[in-house]
Scaffold this motif. Structure first.
Motif, PDB file in Angstrom:
ATOM      1  N   ARG A 187     -91.619 -39.925 -52.966  1.00  0.00           N
ATOM      2  CA  ARG A 187     -92.536 -38.796 -52.752  1.00  0.00           C
ATOM      3  C   ARG A 187     -93.961 -39.225 -52.407  1.00  0.00           C
ATOM      4  NH1 ARG A 187     -91.238 -34.048 -55.557  1.00  0.00           N
ATOM      5  NH2 ARG A 187     -90.131 -35.391 -57.028  1.00  0.00           N
ATOM      6  N   ASP A 226     -85.087 -48.702 -51.473  1.00  0.00           N
ATOM      7  CA  ASP A 226     -84.288 -48.440 -52.665  1.00  0.00           C
ATOM      8  C   ASP A 226     -83.207 -47.468 -52.218  1.00  0.00           C
ATOM      9  OD1 ASP A 226     -83.438 -47.579 -55.329  1.00  0.00           O
ATOM     10  OD2 ASP A 226     -84.731 -45.850 -55.024  1.00  0.00           O
ATOM     11  N   ARG A 278     -80.627 -51.577 -65.559  1.00  0.00           N
ATOM     12  CA  ARG A 278     -81.580 -50.474 -65.744  1.00  0.00           C
ATOM     13  C   ARG A 278     -81.610 -50.062 -67.214  1.00  0.00           C
ATOM     14  NH1 ARG A 278     -81.890 -44.940 -62.236  1.00  0.00           N
ATOM     15  NH2 ARG A 278     -83.235 -43.712 -63.615  1.00  0.00           N
ATOM     16  N   TYR A 327     -87.683 -34.990 -50.201  1.00  0.00           N
ATOM     17  CA  TYR A 327     -86.650 -34.109 -50.757  1.00  0.00           C
ATOM     18  C   TYR A 327     -86.636 -32.734 -50.077  1.00  0.00           C
ATOM     19  CZ  TYR A 327     -87.150 -37.844 -54.141  1.00  0.00           C
ATOM     20  OH  TYR A 327     -87.250 -39.085 -54.706  1.00  0.00           O
ATOM     21  N   SER A 337     -89.435 -38.285 -61.875  1.00  0.00           N
ATOM     22  CA  SER A 337     -90.095 -38.056 -60.599  1.00  0.00           C
ATOM     23  C   SER A 337     -91.212 -37.031 -60.768  1.00  0.00           C
ATOM     24  CB  SER A 337     -89.036 -37.550 -59.627  1.00  0.00           C
ATOM     25  OG  SER A 337     -89.456 -37.680 -58.310  1.00  0.00           O
ATOM     26  N   SER A 393     -79.650 -48.778 -56.490  1.00  0.00           N
ATOM     27  CA  SER A 393     -79.646 -48.124 -57.803  1.00  0.00           C
ATOM     28  C   SER A 393     -78.520 -47.096 -57.877  1.00  0.00           C
ATOM     29  CB  SER A 393     -80.960 -47.381 -58.038  1.00  0.00           C
ATOM     30  OG  SER A 393     -82.077 -48.137 -57.666  1.00  0.00           O
ATOM     31  N   GLY A 408     -89.838 -45.400 -59.183  1.00  0.00           N
ATOM     32  CA  GLY A 408     -90.838 -44.620 -58.434  1.00  0.00           C
ATOM     33  C   GLY A 408     -91.432 -43.574 -59.350  1.00  0.00           C
ATOM     34  N   ARG A 440     -86.001 -27.154 -52.909  1.00  0.00           N
ATOM     35  CA  ARG A 440     -86.786 -27.463 -54.109  1.00  0.00           C
ATOM     36  C   ARG A 440     -87.209 -26.214 -54.899  1.00  0.00           C
ATOM     37  NH1 ARG A 440     -91.102 -29.819 -54.588  1.00  0.00           N
ATOM     38  NH2 ARG A 440     -90.427 -31.118 -56.327  1.00  0.00           N
ATOM     39  N   LEU A 476     -82.399 -33.030 -48.728  1.00  0.00           N
ATOM     40  CA  LEU A 476     -81.580 -32.178 -49.598  1.00  0.00           C
ATOM     41  C   LEU A 476     -81.061 -30.953 -48.847  1.00  0.00           C
ATOM     42  CD1 LEU A 476     -83.652 -32.388 -52.872  1.00  0.00           C
ATOM     43  CD2 LEU A 476     -81.192 -32.379 -52.867  1.00  0.00           C
TER      44      LEU A 476
HETATM   45  N1  LLP Z   1     -85.920 -44.799 -57.933  1.00  0.00           N
HETATM   46  C1  LLP Z   1     -84.905 -44.151 -58.516  1.00  0.00           C
HETATM   47  C2  LLP Z   1     -83.911 -44.908 -59.272  1.00  0.00           C
HETATM   48  C3  LLP Z   1     -84.808 -42.752 -58.408  1.00  0.00           C
HETATM   49  O1  LLP Z   1     -83.799 -42.121 -58.995  1.00  0.00           O
HETATM   50  C4  LLP Z   1     -85.786 -42.048 -57.663  1.00  0.00           C
HETATM   51  C5  LLP Z   1     -85.710 -40.592 -57.518  1.00  0.00           C
HETATM   52  C6  LLP Z   1     -86.824 -42.784 -57.061  1.00  0.00           C
HETATM   53  C7  LLP Z   1     -86.863 -44.154 -57.225  1.00  0.00           C
HETATM   54  C8  LLP Z   1     -87.905 -42.131 -56.231  1.00  0.00           C
HETATM   55  O2  LLP Z   1     -88.692 -41.267 -56.974  1.00  0.00           O
HETATM   56  P1  LLP Z   1     -90.036 -40.607 -56.349  1.00  0.00           P
HETATM   57  O3  LLP Z   1     -91.049 -41.724 -56.147  1.00  0.00           O
HETATM   58  O4  LLP Z   1     -89.674 -39.974 -55.084  1.00  0.00           O
HETATM   59  O5  LLP Z   1     -90.446 -39.629 -57.379  1.00  0.00           O
HETATM   60  N2  LLP Z   1     -85.058 -33.913 -55.732  1.00  0.00           N
HETATM   61  C9  LLP Z   1     -86.146 -33.999 -56.666  1.00  0.00           C
HETATM   62  C10 LLP Z   1     -86.521 -35.422 -56.976  1.00  0.00           C
HETATM   63  C11 LLP Z   1     -85.354 -36.248 -57.489  1.00  0.00           C
HETATM   64  C12 LLP Z   1     -85.715 -37.685 -57.650  1.00  0.00           C
HETATM   65  C13 LLP Z   1     -84.516 -38.504 -57.857  1.00  0.00           C
HETATM   66  N3  LLP Z   1     -84.773 -39.893 -58.033  1.00  0.00           N
HETATM   67  C14 LLP Z   1     -87.333 -33.203 -56.134  1.00  0.00           C
HETATM   68  O6  LLP Z   1     -87.202 -32.586 -55.089  1.00  0.00           O
HETATM   69  O7  LLP Z   1     -88.391 -33.168 -56.755  1.00  0.00           O
END
Ligand code: LLP
Length: 404
Positions: free
Chosen positions: A271, A76, A146, A367, A199, A99, A232, A307, A371
């Motif tokens: 994550r 993604d 979306r 992240y 997330s 996305s 996610g 973070r 980041l």
């Molecule tokens: N798909 C989309 C459209 C997203 O925007 C994101 C994360 C994911 C999948 C993946 O999400 P995950 O499975 O990793 O939760 N920087 C922040 C998290 C920002 C997430 C942004 N989008 C942190 O450090 O917690």
């Protein structure tokens, strides 16, 4: 990754020896953990064979993406850079979804030229832009739309994306009118309904609610979506008090959903795949005793791991070497950056720390490095992969020559 005889090890390597050889701060990733996470993720949802697209934004290291690819995962992506990176890592374009709320014409052109699986559009303007570019290329482009399901993900407000006040996706009414619009388009083939409600979600109930919203809207649209992209967001425990998202319950809810809406499920986990695979090894530069608390000044800072500063996120910080002499102390772990928010955590400790000791900041695989920045003109740290009793530098430590 565990303590053996009071020393923290990844596979057979002590963090002490790793730091001696590669310096600090250093990101270290465990291949075994990565494998475990992927195998476990696949197993948890195996009955409906989802397409698992790793959220590249969570970790953009090409060598890690290559490892992830070997398990058959897709990607993604949310920018041209991430798309290029995923392709360079060898990910099949037919396993890539794109996305993001602000894809530029250039990015859309590039994605179309690479024949990726889906461009997940987030507004009417974007759909029109995709249509215009598709038409000029004499192509029919496969897209998703979306939806913003207006579901509270019950996570930090900064990483919540599925409520109506958020910039992401379109509301139900717009979704239905866009579905009709796409049906008539000669250059757009609408194949997917996508969502991503946020997330670090630890409770399965927001997902259940989201699936109900999806069922309703699919019914209203009378449209057959080949793919349902659930995004996610699956959370992991950053502290001992919490448990990771219950995959069993989420799996059951999806199975129920699929009984009425048969389609291929796409996940975009970041994550939950990479989060607990990484540690950040850091050395204590100074200890500053203050009337209220002791500051542990590390050589890692908010530019290496933002973070805590950005979201008040908690990461466990443990010593690389456990000492037998027990004391009770509260330490505040900070970095050298000239910002008061350059602070990791305040933690109750049961052992004394000394200058030059090494500490381990846990669960930084997602992240963390992605980041990272050069704020205060600090160099980005080295990244190491520990796999099959071998340490590989998977990204060199930046040098002053690189940035000045
Ligand atoms: N798909 C989309 C459209 C997203 O925007 C994101 C994360 C994911 C999948 C993946 O999400 P995950 O499975 O990793 O939760 N920087 C922040 C998290 C920002 C997430 C942004 N989008 C942190 O450090 O917690």
């Amino acid at each position: 990754m565990k303590y053996i005889k009071n020393k923290f090890l990844i596979e057979k390597f002590t963090v002490e020896n790793i730091a001696k050889k590669y310096g600090t701060p250093a990101y270290c990733y465990s291949y075994n953990r990565l494998k475990e996470n992927i195998v476990n993720f696949k197993k948890s949802f195996k009955s409906f064979k989802p397409l698992i697209c790793f959220a590249v934004k969570s970790n953009t290291n090409i060598n890690l993406i290559k490892e992830i690819k070997k398990f058959g995962l897709g990607a993604d992506v949310v920018s041209m850079g991430e798309l290029m990176m995923a392709l360079k890592a060898g990910i099949n374009p037919k396993k890539i979804v794109f996305s993001g709320v602000g894809k530029t014409a250039n990015e859309i052109k590039y994605a179309i030229s690479k024949n990726i699986l889906l461009i997940n559009a987030e507004s009417k303007s974007e759909i029109k832009e995709i249509e215009r570019i598709a038409k000029s290329n004499k192509k029919k482009v496969e897209i998703g739309i979306r939806l913003n399901p207006n579901t509270d993900a019950k996570t930090l407000s900064q990483i919540s994306t599925g409520k109506k006040g958020n910039k992401f996706g379109v509301d139900s009414k717009t979704f239905l009118s866009l579905t009709k619009y796409c049906k008539k388009s000669k250059n757009i083939n609408l194949r997917c309904l996508s969502v991503h409600i946020g997330s670090q979600i630890l409770d399965h109930k927001p997902y259940e609610k989201m699936l109900k919203v999806l069922s309703n809207i699919i019914k209203k649209s009378s449209y057959k979506f080949d793919f349902i992209d659930l995004g996610g967001g699956m959370g992991i425990p950053y502290d001992k008090l919490r448990k990771k998202l219950n995959f069993k319950k989420y799996n059951l809810a999806i199975k129920k959903f699929l009984k009425i809406n048969s389609s291929t499920i796409i996940f975009e986990p970041g994550r939950s795949i990479i989060g607990n695979t990484g540690i950040l090894v850091s050395k204590i530069i100074y200890i500053k005793k203050n009337t209220q608390k002791d500051f542990i000044i590390l050589d890692a800072a908010m530019n290496d791991l933002i973070r805590p500063a950005l979201y008040g996120a908690f990461h466990r910080i443990l010593p690389a070497k456990k000492k037998n002499k027990k004391i009770k102390k509260k330490y505040e772990f900070v970095g050298p950056i000239c910002e008061s928010t350059d602070k990791f955590s305040s933690i109750k400790y049961s052992q004394e720390l000394n200058e030059k000791d090494l500490v381990i900041i846990h669960d930084v695989g997602a992240y963390g490095m992605s980041l990272g920045s050069n704020y205060n003109l600090r160099l980005k740290p080295v990244e190491l992969l520990i796999k099959n009793s071998k340490i590989t530098v998977i990204r060199k430590r930046q040098t002053y020559k690189d940035i000045i």
